[in-house]
Design a protein around this motif. Structure first.
Motif, short mmCIF file in Angstrom:
data_model
loop_
_atom_site.label_atom_id
_atom_site.label_comp_id
_atom_site.label_asym_id
_atom_site.label_seq_id
_atom_site.Cartn_x
_atom_site.Cartn_y
_atom_site.Cartn_z
N GLY A 68 0.82 -1.21 0.00
CA GLY A 68 0.00 0.00 0.00
C GLY A 68 0.85 1.26 0.00
O GLY A 68 0.52 2.24 -0.68
N LEU A 69 1.96 1.25 0.75
CA LEU A 69 2.86 2.39 0.74
C LEU A 69 3.47 2.59 -0.65
O LEU A 69 3.61 3.74 -1.12
CB LEU A 69 3.97 2.19 1.76
N ARG A 120 2.09 1.71 -3.49
CA ARG A 120 1.03 2.24 -4.37
C ARG A 120 0.87 3.75 -4.16
O ARG A 120 0.68 4.50 -5.12
CB ARG A 120 -0.29 1.52 -4.11
N GLY A 121 0.94 4.18 -2.90
CA GLY A 121 0.86 5.61 -2.63
C GLY A 121 2.03 6.36 -3.24
O GLY A 121 1.85 7.47 -3.78
N PHE A 122 3.21 5.79 -3.17
CA PHE A 122 4.38 6.41 -3.79
C PHE A 122 4.20 6.52 -5.30
O PHE A 122 4.51 7.56 -5.91
CB PHE A 122 5.62 5.59 -3.45
N HIS A 123 3.68 5.46 -5.91
CA HIS A 123 3.48 5.47 -7.36
C HIS A 123 2.44 6.52 -7.77
O HIS A 123 2.58 7.17 -8.81
CB HIS A 123 3.05 4.09 -7.83
N ARG A 124 1.41 6.70 -6.94
CA ARG A 124 0.40 7.72 -7.27
C ARG A 124 0.99 9.13 -7.20
O ARG A 124 0.64 9.98 -8.02
CB ARG A 124 -0.79 7.60 -6.33
N THR A 125 1.86 9.37 -6.25
CA THR A 125 2.43 10.71 -6.11
C THR A 125 3.60 10.95 -7.06
O THR A 125 3.87 12.10 -7.42
CB THR A 125 2.90 10.96 -4.66
N ARG A 171 -5.50 -6.21 2.07
CA ARG A 171 -6.74 -6.02 1.32
C ARG A 171 -7.18 -7.36 0.73
O ARG A 171 -6.49 -7.96 -0.08
CB ARG A 171 -6.53 -4.99 0.21
N HIS A 225 9.28 9.74 0.74
CA HIS A 225 7.84 9.47 0.76
C HIS A 225 7.48 8.62 1.97
O HIS A 225 6.48 8.90 2.65
CB HIS A 225 7.44 8.75 -0.52
N ALA A 257 4.87 9.27 5.02
CA ALA A 257 3.63 8.50 4.99
C ALA A 257 3.58 7.39 6.02
O ALA A 257 2.50 6.85 6.30
CB ALA A 257 3.42 7.89 3.60
N THR A 317 3.78 5.11 9.61
CA THR A 317 3.09 5.25 10.89
C THR A 317 4.09 5.40 12.03
O THR A 317 5.28 5.11 11.88
CB THR A 317 2.21 4.01 11.16
#
Length: 311
Positions: A102-103, A105-110, A247, A289, A293, A295
């Motif tokens: 998930g981290l 995927r967030g990096f890829h989106r940004t 997920r 990133h 991002a 925790t």
């Protein structure tokens, strides 16, 4: 094998003429002829038959064609592998459906302009070998297991703690609970097939069992998450652990329950591991990133093994 001769052979095969291939390669026709002759000597076959219209590939020439193309593709990949700005950032994760993924995927989106290759290696030893060999750039792993220190040329930083949850079917005695403590799981069967002996996640669950007196069964073949969910849904005596960052989708008829663990909440510690001398320009961007991002580690009310805290 002379790759320039292979490149020349492909040029002749595509052009159908030695003269046209020479013009395409910006060399003389004599140079083309010499390269083809040398390649034919190496292979021990004739690659072209001369015709009034130019040059046609022989049966052997046709057979060699796809392999010649692959030879040049491999050569290009070999060159790209040592030019970090021209290859994807290669990152290993322990679970393609978990929090570390998930981290990423967030990096890829940004940062969609950064090309990523995401792989899944077996355990931390394989990941360390791959990082030191340069076949991957970084790995998400639990660092600090006893007797397995990171080599001095590797660095790591803890980036996310993944909370464990209890997953049960509708018939389990705890299915209606809003939350459970690890102590309340004593005597219940936790089924987790696929735990690899000697892996870092096996060390984590060994410590979890020792700390809270739990019973974790790793018996039976591992047929993947779908088979695991089917069994948990149909077997009231069994439950399993699942992270809150995993997920999963299951049939509505399964009626599975994800129950938080509290007082304390066991968390699985993910660290990013990389080689200190890795020059890939995207690695610094990934680390930045994750720093923003990730925790909070060792939050009040959570539990990790002592080796994870020390690391």
């Amino acid at each position: 094998m002379d790759l320039e001769a292979v490149r020349t052979y492909l040029a002749v095969a595509e052009a159908g003429q030695f003269q046209k291939a020479a013009a395409d390669l910006a060399v003389t026709q004599q140079a083309v002829s010499k390269r083809i002759a040398a390649l034919e000597r190496d292979l021990g076959v004739r690659l072209f038959a001369r015709t009034p219209r130019g040059a046609e590939t022989t049966i052997d020439g046709q057979a060699f064609l796809p392999h010649a193309r692959e030879l040049l593709r491999v050569a290009e990949r070999a060159v790209a592998s040592v030019h970090t700005a021209r290859r994807p950032l290669r990152v290993d994760v322990i679970n393609l459906r978990g929090a570390a993924s998930g981290l990423l995927r967030g990096f890829h989106r940004t940062r969609p302009e950064i090309e990523l290759d995401v792989v899944k290696l077996l355990d931390i030893d394989e990941a360390i070998d791959a990082i030191r060999a340069g076949t991957i750039d970084a790995s998400f792993r639990a660092v600090g297991t006893p007797g397995r220190p990171l080599p001095d040329d590797l660095a790591s930083v803890r980036v996310i703690d993944e909370k464990l949850e209890l997953l049960t079917g509708p018939g389990h005695v705890l299915a209606g609970a809003r939350a459970v403590t690890p102590g309340e799981l004593v005597g219940h069967r936790i089924w987790m097939p696929g735990i690899l002996p000697g892996s870092e996640w096996a060390a984590y669950y060994d410590d979890l069992v020792a700390e809270f007196g739990l019973t974790i069964e790793a018996t039976g073949p591992n047929f993947g998450s779908d088979a695991l969910l089917d069994t948990i849904a149909d077997t009231p005596a069994l439950a399993t652990f699942m992270s809150d960052g995993t997920r999963l989708v299951w049939p509505a008829g399964h009626d599975l329950r994800r129950i938080p663990l509290t007082d304390p909440t066991p968390v699985y510690p993910h660290s990013l591991v990389w080689h200190r001398d890795n020059p890939h320009p995207a690695l610094a961007a990934l680390r930045a990133h994750l720093a923003a991002a990730g925790t909070v580690q060792d939050a009040p009310g959570t539990w990790v093994p002592g080796w994870a805290r020390r690391a």
